[in-house]
Design a protein around this motif. Structure first.
Motif, PDB file in Angstrom:
ATOM      1  N   PRO A 171      20.572  76.431  28.947  1.00  0.00           N
ATOM      2  CA  PRO A 171      20.440  75.776  30.262  1.00  0.00           C
ATOM      3  C   PRO A 171      21.086  74.293  30.320  1.00  0.00           C
ATOM      4  O   PRO A 171      21.464  73.711  31.045  1.00  0.00           O
ATOM      5  N   GLU A 172      20.382  73.513  29.301  1.00  0.00           N
ATOM      6  CA  GLU A 172      20.805  72.085  29.164  1.00  0.00           C
ATOM      7  C   GLU A 172      22.287  71.783  28.819  1.00  0.00           C
ATOM      8  O   GLU A 172      23.008  71.028  29.411  1.00  0.00           O
ATOM      9  N   ILE A 173      22.688  72.707  27.860  1.00  0.00           N
ATOM     10  CA  ILE A 173      24.038  72.568  27.624  1.00  0.00           C
ATOM     11  C   ILE A 173      25.038  73.042  28.822  1.00  0.00           C
ATOM     12  O   ILE A 173      26.011  72.488  29.179  1.00  0.00           O
ATOM     13  N   PHE A 174      24.616  74.054  29.591  1.00  0.00           N
ATOM     14  CA  PHE A 174      25.148  74.513  30.765  1.00  0.00           C
ATOM     15  C   PHE A 174      25.322  73.101  31.833  1.00  0.00           C
ATOM     16  O   PHE A 174      26.113  72.776  32.254  1.00  0.00           O
ATOM     17  N   ARG A 175      24.162  72.317  32.025  1.00  0.00           N
ATOM     18  CA  ARG A 175      24.026  71.366  32.822  1.00  0.00           C
ATOM     19  C   ARG A 175      24.935  70.007  32.383  1.00  0.00           C
ATOM     20  O   ARG A 175      25.840  69.501  33.110  1.00  0.00           O
ATOM     21  N   LEU A 176      24.949  69.648  31.281  1.00  0.00           N
ATOM     22  CA  LEU A 176      25.755  68.678  30.504  1.00  0.00           C
ATOM     23  C   LEU A 176      26.984  69.064  30.914  1.00  0.00           C
ATOM     24  O   LEU A 176      27.822  68.194  30.950  1.00  0.00           O
ATOM     25  N   ALA A 177      27.590  70.317  30.697  1.00  0.00           N
ATOM     26  CA  ALA A 177      28.974  70.656  30.839  1.00  0.00           C
ATOM     27  C   ALA A 177      29.413  70.351  32.107  1.00  0.00           C
ATOM     28  O   ALA A 177      30.282  70.049  32.574  1.00  0.00           O
ATOM     29  N   LEU A 178      28.482  70.909  33.032  1.00  0.00           N
ATOM     30  CA  LEU A 178      28.483  70.437  34.654  1.00  0.00           C
ATOM     31  C   LEU A 178      28.938  68.960  34.925  1.00  0.00           C
ATOM     32  O   LEU A 178      30.088  68.405  35.527  1.00  0.00           O
ATOM     33  N   GLU A 179      28.094  68.385  34.314  1.00  0.00           N
ATOM     34  CA  GLU A 179      28.210  66.774  34.504  1.00  0.00           C
ATOM     35  C   GLU A 179      29.431  66.160  33.948  1.00  0.00           C
ATOM     36  O   GLU A 179      30.014  65.285  34.574  1.00  0.00           O
ATOM     37  N   ALA A 180      29.859  66.583  32.734  1.00  0.00           N
ATOM     38  CA  ALA A 180      30.811  66.023  32.307  1.00  0.00           C
ATOM     39  C   ALA A 180      32.300  66.716  33.049  1.00  0.00           C
ATOM     40  O   ALA A 180      33.084  65.793  33.161  1.00  0.00           O
ATOM     41  N   SER A 181      32.234  67.873  33.351  1.00  0.00           N
ATOM     42  CA  SER A 181      33.140  68.182  34.396  1.00  0.00           C
ATOM     43  C   SER A 181      33.346  67.459  35.408  1.00  0.00           C
ATOM     44  O   SER A 181      34.618  67.162  35.953  1.00  0.00           O
ATOM     45  N   ALA A 182      32.359  67.110  36.220  1.00  0.00           N
ATOM     46  CA  ALA A 182      32.384  66.485  37.269  1.00  0.00           C
ATOM     47  C   ALA A 182      32.858  64.861  37.170  1.00  0.00           C
ATOM     48  O   ALA A 182      33.754  64.403  37.989  1.00  0.00           O
ATOM     49  N   ASP A 183      32.551  64.320  36.139  1.00  0.00           N
ATOM     50  CA  ASP A 183      32.722  62.906  35.818  1.00  0.00           C
ATOM     51  C   ASP A 183      34.409  63.114  35.876  1.00  0.00           C
ATOM     52  O   ASP A 183      35.248  62.086  36.024  1.00  0.00           O
ATOM     53  N   GLU A 184      34.854  64.016  34.898  1.00  0.00           N
ATOM     54  CA  GLU A 184      36.276  63.965  34.671  1.00  0.00           C
ATOM     55  C   GLU A 184      37.053  64.111  35.912  1.00  0.00           C
ATOM     56  O   GLU A 184      38.094  63.572  36.207  1.00  0.00           O
ATOM     57  N   GLU A 185      36.619  65.128  36.861  1.00  0.00           N
ATOM     58  CA  GLU A 185      37.572  65.429  38.128  1.00  0.00           C
ATOM     59  C   GLU A 185      37.278  64.396  39.103  1.00  0.00           C
ATOM     60  O   GLU A 185      38.465  63.889  39.502  1.00  0.00           O
ATOM     61  N   LEU A 186      36.112  63.686  39.083  1.00  0.00           N
ATOM     62  CA  LEU A 186      36.027  62.313  40.017  1.00  0.00           C
ATOM     63  C   LEU A 186      36.909  61.404  39.561  1.00  0.00           C
ATOM     64  O   LEU A 186      37.543  60.559  40.245  1.00  0.00           O
TER      65      LEU A 186
END
Length: 230
Positions: free
Chosen positions: A87-102
């Motif tokens: 779950p923690e890796i899943f959350r970090l991947a979400l945050e990194a992907s959101a930062d990249e797209e924004l």
């Protein structure tokens, strides 16, 4: 006053202002096209992936991979494609992907910021140069004579560059604020969608862990042949 007269009377500063206006208009049209493609069908894609995640993670991953042409699809596909994800890796991947797209969605903002800052200054510079040119021909002996008839006309022409610079800056600022608002709206959508997907995954993770622990526990039942008397 037609366009040719406007350029001629604007002075030297009108040419860089013309370049900035073309740069700003090109950026504005590119961003309008980008946001129209982003917002078109985004809600439908999000609902399909989230609904599939509640049933089958493989299906959700497949749908997200098919939607990678859209920012939302890439945002959701980044954590879903990970193997053996906690779950923690899943959350970090979400945050990194959101930062990249924004960050990618901010493309063109620096251009508009530069136009907003430079255009009024160029307009003022053109006005100052025009005033210097108009007033430099004035002599003390000409005050009150017909020699000063054309001075107000020269001053009026000198103010053309200021008006042009303000128009370019105001239009650029209006669309810059529009794009900033769309970016903030998209960030809220990413946050809400990411939280929903993470919550769904954490529930799935807890269920899988409970099943794995239950399967690993040894059975307390003893067969009759192991009991005393057999």
């Amino acid at each position: 006053m037609n366009f040719v007269d406007f350029i001629q009377k604007g002075g030297l500063a009108i040419w860089p202002l013309l370049f900035l206006s073309i740069l700003s208009i090109g950026t504005i049209f590119e961003r309008l096209w980008f946001w129209s493609t982003v917002l078109r069908g985004e809600r439908k894609t999000t609902d399909r992936i989230l609904d599939a995640a509640r049933r089958d993670w493989d299906e959700a991953t497949h749908l997200a991979r098919q939607a990678t042409a859209q920012p939302m699809g890439r945002f959701l596909y980044t954590p879903l494609r990970l193997a053996n994800k906690e779950p923690e890796i899943f959350r970090l991947a979400l945050e990194a992907s959101a930062d990249e797209e924004l960050n990618a969605m901010r493309r063109g903002h620096k251009v508009l910021e530069a136009v907003i800052a430079i255009a009024p200054l160029l307009g003022l510079l053109g006005t100052v140069l025009g005033l210097i040119r108009s007033l430099s021909a004035i002599r003390l002996g000409d005050i009150g004579t017909s020699s000063l008839t054309n001075v107000p006309i020269g001053i009026g022409e000198a103010l053309i560059s200021t008006a042009a610079g303000l128009i370019v800056a105001i239009v650029s600022l209006a669309f810059y604020r529009l794009f900033q608002g769309l970016l903030f709206h998209q960030a809220r959508i990413f946050r809400r969608t990411g939280n929903e997907l993470e919550l769904t995954y954490r529930q799935f993770w807890l269920q899988s862990q409970n099943i794995a622990r239950a399967a690993a526990q040894p059975s307390n039942f003893e067969s009759p042949k192991n009991l005393p008397g057999y």
